[in-house]
Scaffold this active site. Structure first.
Site, short mmCIF file in Angstrom:
data_model
loop_
_atom_site.label_atom_id
_atom_site.label_comp_id
_atom_site.label_asym_id
_atom_site.label_seq_id
_atom_site.Cartn_x
_atom_site.Cartn_y
_atom_site.Cartn_z
N HIS A 230 0.82 -1.20 0.00
CA HIS A 230 0.00 0.00 0.00
C HIS A 230 0.86 1.26 0.00
CE1 HIS A 230 -3.83 2.11 0.83
NE2 HIS A 230 -3.06 2.95 1.51
N HIS A 306 -10.13 2.89 -1.09
CA HIS A 306 -10.35 2.39 0.28
C HIS A 306 -11.20 1.13 0.18
CE1 HIS A 306 -10.12 4.00 4.63
NE2 HIS A 306 -8.91 3.91 4.12
#
Length: 971
Positions: A230, A306
């Site tokens: 990430h 997200h």
């Protein structure tokens, strides 16, 4: 002690929420429930008198026009309406629901100091034949999320254990890693939710062997956060051994088998570097990409995802998704003012059978409702317009929805850069730190499973838009006073990433016990890696600290000094005088080992098979308009405030009744200037099933033609890439990614549009037992273009009867991945390709013709092809049209009415032109492919004539609108 306040609606007052909940219960198959009621509960903890409790209820908590309240002492049993079964839901310990904080502030404003805490809960009442087991099933599917809430037994009216959080007693934890074997290293990575592979764990082991010690838990967690997929984008930056087996088709762009040293630098970054556009101010460096706007201001744009948090807790995941991306422009340069939000969602089918739903996955309908309301509440409360986006559906998103959120900001040119220097103080401002968001960055770097709901519950953050709004306002004041030298947001990895990145070139020393906490009991490591929201980190010169802290205090926002940047080149963390982390910054940021991943791609061999076309295509057109991916998203759009700040020129819905689908939005950020910008997006994962290369090129083409469709020239346009993919450790997934990245490179170079920012999200797969649901490789391209005069904007709705209709661009037999083929259950077909040179030339000429006022409306042809595009123009304008397919430019051997009408060939537009401008418009497009193919009619009926002049579509515009609006009218 405490008082319990229950707020309920007065008898006879219509409750949209309860009616919607009743419909959702029926949709789940529980037909015995005939009515639902809801009471909002507030526990006023402390020593308030009954008089004070009733005053709080009456003056602060109740809308006395439509609501009543009851106040109960701690030992009193609340009443239950006759014939109803109650169910109470309360937030778990440590979960800070924003309403609790704002309620306590409101009580203080009333002058009441005897309440020292507020807890909230909800009490539902169900009427009808429903047993306790069914009631719990309804609650789990619709009313609460076990990650953050619990069912409070009906006989338990006290808070009991719900507010008891033990104190933290310091104990330095050392993790034994030096002497572990490979299997033990892998187990540590898995059980500790580090999500590091064996090579990375070995690198950490070697480092600490050289130091002749084991790491602390805080050191290990810091490396896991910093090295997570990430945060560091290991797949895109790593080495890839790519093998390709393409078909002999001339339409397949052959990349060729090769070893790619760095996919990001070879494609996305390379395109921007080679284009060298002068309007690019800052690219791939800061929290968002920056381009020039005018002589005084720049624009910045960032889009984030997200996905994993939204899969587990849709409201909180999406809520903090939009909240997090708002902080990206705020943390760009010295701080930009957010002026536009965008969102794109991908969900499973809303009618997906409950019995097919994998264990641990939420129903798509619940996910969509939670995600939309999460983005709505945050954006609206922040006062930022949400004016561009898309919503798509596919069965492969059932286990893992995609939630893209973007924000555009504006900042002064002289505030567009920042620098951290040794000796500057570290100040954290905004929200307090809690356990929400623990392991968020690492959790997002692995696949979801049926156990994620319990194992990764701490990875879901809790947002508070009001806190962020206050942070935003005071930061801009501090920026303009020059009170800080650098800023960044606390996103993935929390303080560990924010301070670790800011101090990467110098070093940092942090006293963790000084970090403001939401509640006691957090360990030093939890403080360091928590992703609690609404926090920013500043680098402040020592002589400005007092003024900055005072400014924040006067604006009711916390600002706390927690350390300083040093010249040691080390990351040093302390807790109450105990050193808990001492890492070399060089190892933190450059110690990640480079691994080689294998990738392969083979062109699918699917023989095209489609039915013989019908003579009358009316029902096919109406059916396409009703497909979820094409149908109106008004239910979503209307929940967002796209008018706030007063600068939205072209809105997401346009036309005679303001309900037609705009191609892009246009924003005028300054009231003293007509200069503005347009934002659009391109996304179509269905093309990737056939060829990811042409999917990527098509996404860029779509985003650019949508800008042209609102009158935006392509002279100063920048794009952003957001790749959401499955597991990149699987060669077929990674091979598709490689092709998509090269499609991005070729298209960006050909169109002359640079990338300025991007983001990737991998491991979007849901595993349950032996079954894995992988999302289709999905690329979102977001485009932003500067417009000199927003007064020259164009919208897509038909304007005037008698005007001419031109079809601009070439239609080809490209039905592969089309919605028409999906509707008729056809297979194979050619995926739409892009003629780069022809498309660029055509778009520039059409934009120039639009700027000169030669056109009345433009709509790009995308999902559903010419038929759907013209139908949308009719229903938006409330006018009819005649279209002759024989006059559409076609490039293909076999001409069929359905192929011409529903092909999704790229680089095409339908353009409405006044008759007196017809010739001059044609001269403006000379050298590009176009043809006059119809006209606008006053009678609101769409008529489409086939190749032999026969009628193949005839339907009233009202039927088109009904087919388009009905499927998602309410969710």
């Amino acid at each position: 002690m405490y008082w319990r306040v229950e707020i309920k609606e007065k008898e006879g007052v219509f409750s949209g929420f309860c009616e919607g909940l009743l419909a959702d219960i029926a949709h789940l198959g529980y037909q015995g429930v005939t009515d639902v009621r809801l009471h909002h509960i507030y526990f006023l903890v402390g020593s308030p008198t009954e008089t004070e409790a009733r005053r709080i209820a009456a003056e602060l908590l109740t809308d006395q026009v439509i609501e009543d309240f009851e106040v109960y002492a701690q030992d009193q049993t609340p009443l239950t309406p006759a014939g109803y079964t109650p169910l109470q839901i309360i937030y778990n310990p440590g979960v800070m629901e924003p309403v609790e904080e704002s309620t306590l502030r409101g009580i203080r404003d009333l002058g009441i100091s005897s309440v020292n805490a507020v807890r909230t809960a909800k009490r539902y009442f169900f009427k009808g034949t429903v047993g306790r087991r069914d009631l719990m099933s309804i609650a789990e599917k619709l009313l609460y999320n076990k990650l953050i809430q619990s069912v409070l037994p009906e006989d338990q009216h006290s808070l009991r254990d719900f507010s008891n959080i033990p104190d933290y007693a310091f104990s330095l934890k050392i993790v034994d890693i030096v002497d572990l074997c490979d299997k033990e290293l892998e187990r540590l990575s898995r059980t500790g939710q580090l999500y590091l592979n064996i090579e990375e764990m070995r690198a950490i082991q070697r480092h600490f062997r050289l130091l002749k010690r084991n790491p602390t838990d805080c050191e290990l967690e810091t490396l896991a956060q910093t090295w997570s997929e990430h945060c560091v984008h290991k797949t895109f930056r790593g080495r890839i051994d790519y093998r390709e087996k393409a078909s002999g088709s001339c339409h397949v762009r052959k990349i060729g088998s090769r070893v790619i040293p760095n996919l990001l630098k070879e494609t996305i970054v390379k395109a921007t570097q080679q284009l060298k556009k002068p309007y690019c101010v800052s690219v791939f460096k800061d929290n968002s990409g920056v381009i020039r706007f005018d002589d005084r201001f720049n624009l910045c744009f960032k889009v984030e995802t997200h996905n994993h948090p939204s899969a587990l807790e849709p409201y909180g995941g999406a809520n903090t998704g939009i909240g997090g991306v708002i902080r990206d422009p705020l943390g760009t340069g010295l701080g930009a003012k957010p002026i536009l939000n965008t969102d794109v969602f991908c969900f499973g089918p809303l009618d997906y059978p409950a019995q097919k739903l994998p264990q641990g996955a939420l129903a798509p309908r619940r996910v969509m409702k939670g995600v939309v309301s999460g983005v709505r509440d945050y954006g609206n409360r922040m006062g930022i317009p949400t004016a561009n986006g898309a919503v798509l559906f596919d069965e492969r998103f059932v286990g893992n929805p995609l939630v893209y959120c973007g924000t555009v900001g504006i900042l002064p040119k002289d505030r567009s850069f920042k620098k951290v220097s040794a000796g500057e103080v570290i100040v954290v401002v905004g929200g307090r730190t809690g356990r929400d968001g623990i392991h968020g960055a690492t959790f997002s770097s692995g696949e979801l499973t049926h156990e994620s709901e319990s194992l990764s519950s701490g990875a879901v953050q809790i947002g508070n838009a009001i806190t962020e709004k206050k942070v935003l306002d005071v930061l801009l004041l501090a920026r303009d006073e020059g009170l800080y030298e650098a800023i960044t947001d606390c996103g993935a990895g929390g303080l560990s990433s924010a301070i670790g990145e800011m101090g990467a070139e110098c070093g940092a020393r942090v006293m963790l016990e000084k970090v403001p906490l939401k509640y006691h009991g957090l360990s030093y490591t939890e403080i360091w890696i928590s992703e609690a929201q609404e926090r920013m980190v500043l680098a402040v010169a020592k002589d400005k600290v007092e003024r900055l802290v005072d400014l924040f205090r006067r604006q009711d926002v916390e600002a706390t000094v927690i350390g300083e940047f040093t010249d040691s080149g080390r990351l040093e963390l302390f807790y109450d005088g105990h050193k808990v982390c001492d890492l070399d910054m060089a190892f933190v940021h450059d110690g990640l080992p480079r691994t080689t991943k294998r990738a392969s791609w083979q062109a699918p061999r699917i023989k095209e098979k489609a039915r013989r076309p019908k003579k009358d295509l009316t029902q096919d057109l109406l059916g396409l308009l009703s497909m979820p991916n094409i149908a109106s998203k008004e239910w979503v759009i209307r929940q967002y405030d796209h008018e706030v700040q007063g600068g939205t020129v072209v809105k997401p819905l346009v036309g005679a009744a303001n309900d037609g689908p705009s191609d892009a939005c246009v924003i005028k950020p300054r009231f003293d200037s007509l200069r503005g910008f347009a934002v659009s997006n391109g996304i179509n994962f269905k093309y990737g099933d056939l060829d990811p290369y042409w999917m990527a090129a098509g996404c860029i083409d779509e985003a650019l033609r949508q800008l042209v469709a609102v009158g935006c020239p392509l002279d100063e346009v920048a794009i952003l890439d957001n790749f959401c993919w499955g597991n990149p450790d699987k060669p077929d997934r990674l091979g598709a990614l490689v092709r998509a990245a090269y499609g991005c490179y070729d298209a960006a170079k050909a169109f002359g549009v640079p990338f300025i920012s991007g983001k990737d999200s991998f491991y979007n797969e849901f595993t349950h037992g032996k079954r894995t649901i992988a999302i289709p490789g999905t690329l979102l391209i977001s485009a932003i273009g500067v417009m000199a005069d927003v007064g020259r904007c164009v919208t897509m709705d038909l304007k005037t009867p008698g005007n001419l209709i031109y079809v601009v661009g070439e239609t080809r037999p490209e039905l592969g991945g089309s919605h028409y083929y999906e509707r008729i259950k056809a297979r194979g077909g050619q995926v739409p390709v892009v003629d780069f040179a022809g498309a660029r030339r055509l778009m520039h000429r059409l934009a120039a013709a639009s700027a000169k006022g030669f056109v009345c409306s433009i709509h790009d042809c995308s999902e559903g092809g010419l038929g759907v595009a013209l139908a949308e123009m009719c229903l938006a304008g409330g006018l009819g049209a005649n279209l002759f397919l024989s006059d559409v430019v076609w490039s293909g051997r076999q001409k069929r009415n359905d192929s011409i009408l529903f092909s999704e060939s790229h680089s095409r537009f339908i353009v409405e032109v006044e008759r007196q401008h017809g010739k001059v418009f044609e001269r403006a497009l000379k050298g590009s492919i176009f043809r006059l193919a119809g006209c606008v009619t006053e009678h609101p009926v769409l008529k489409i004539f086939g190749l032999k002049g026969e009628g193949c579509v005839e339907t009233p515009v009202v039927s088109l609108k009904a087919a388009w609006q009905e499927p998602l009218k309410s969710v």
